[in-house]
Design a protein around this motif. Structure first.
Motif, PDB file in Angstrom:
ATOM      1  N   CYS A  32     -78.277 -86.916 106.555  1.00 33.91           N
ATOM      2  CA  CYS A  32     -79.540 -86.195 106.380  1.00 33.91           C
ATOM      3  C   CYS A  32     -80.395 -86.227 107.643  1.00 33.91           C
ATOM      4  O   CYS A  32     -81.280 -85.394 107.805  1.00 33.91           O
ATOM      5  CB  CYS A  32     -80.317 -86.774 105.200  1.00 33.91           C
ATOM      6  N   LYS A  61     -71.914 -78.967 100.024  1.00 42.35           N
ATOM      7  CA  LYS A  61     -73.169 -78.377  99.539  1.00 42.35           C
ATOM      8  C   LYS A  61     -73.986 -79.409  98.771  1.00 42.35           C
ATOM      9  O   LYS A  61     -75.199 -79.499  98.935  1.00 42.35           O
ATOM     10  CB  LYS A  61     -72.903 -77.156  98.669  1.00 42.35           C
ATOM     11  N   ASP A  65     -77.674 -80.612  99.866  1.00 46.12           N
ATOM     12  CA  ASP A  65     -78.753 -80.522  98.877  1.00 46.12           C
ATOM     13  C   ASP A  65     -79.374 -81.893  98.600  1.00 46.12           C
ATOM     14  O   ASP A  65     -80.571 -82.010  98.350  1.00 46.12           O
ATOM     15  CB  ASP A  65     -78.251 -79.918  97.567  1.00 46.12           C
ATOM     16  N   SER A  68     -82.502 -83.146 100.487  1.00 47.32           N
ATOM     17  CA  SER A  68     -83.850 -82.652 100.199  1.00 47.32           C
ATOM     18  C   SER A  68     -84.378 -83.046  98.828  1.00 47.32           C
ATOM     19  O   SER A  68     -85.551 -82.820  98.542  1.00 47.32           O
ATOM     20  CB  SER A  68     -83.882 -81.125 100.342  1.00 47.32           C
ATOM     21  N   ALA A  72     -80.896 -85.113  93.363  1.00 50.98           N
ATOM     22  CA  ALA A  72     -79.598 -84.609  93.815  1.00 50.98           C
ATOM     23  C   ALA A  72     -78.837 -85.696  94.566  1.00 50.98           C
ATOM     24  O   ALA A  72     -77.612 -85.775  94.495  1.00 50.98           O
ATOM     25  CB  ALA A  72     -79.788 -83.386  94.708  1.00 50.98           C
TER      26      ALA A  72
END
Length: 93
Positions: A32, A61, A65, A68, A72
């Motif tokens: 990240c 994906k 995701d 953020s 998730a």
């Protein structure tokens, strides 16, 4: 610290080690925080720079995701090992 978050931490470190060895650049601890999140997540999921299309959708994906959204991230952490095995990440076997 939950087992899922610990598993994600180990996977991220393994991905960072593969990134460093494959590209010769400094290790990145967290996908990240990487400039190219998709590529960093590919290393976490598949153990290489790019994943097959099915793993791009299923694992990469989810990883991007997860950067953020905390909810998730928990889902991704809980599924990471199975996703890595399905995507052929050799460092997991």
């Amino acid at each position: 610290m939950s087992i899922g978050s610990r598993l994600l931490q180990v996977a991220v470190l393994a991905g960072a080690a593969l990134t460093a060895s494959a590209s010769g650049s400094a290790a990145q601890g967290d996908p990240c925080s990487a400039q190219d999140k998709r590529q960093a997540c590919s290393y976490v999921c598949c153990g290489r720079r790019a994943c097959p299309p099915s793993c791009e959708v299923d694992c990469v994906k989810l990883c991007v995701d997860a950067c953020s959204a905390p909810a998730a991230r928990q889902v991704f952490s809980s599924q990471l090992r199975n996703l890595q095995l399905r995507c052929g990440n050799r460092s997991v076997r």
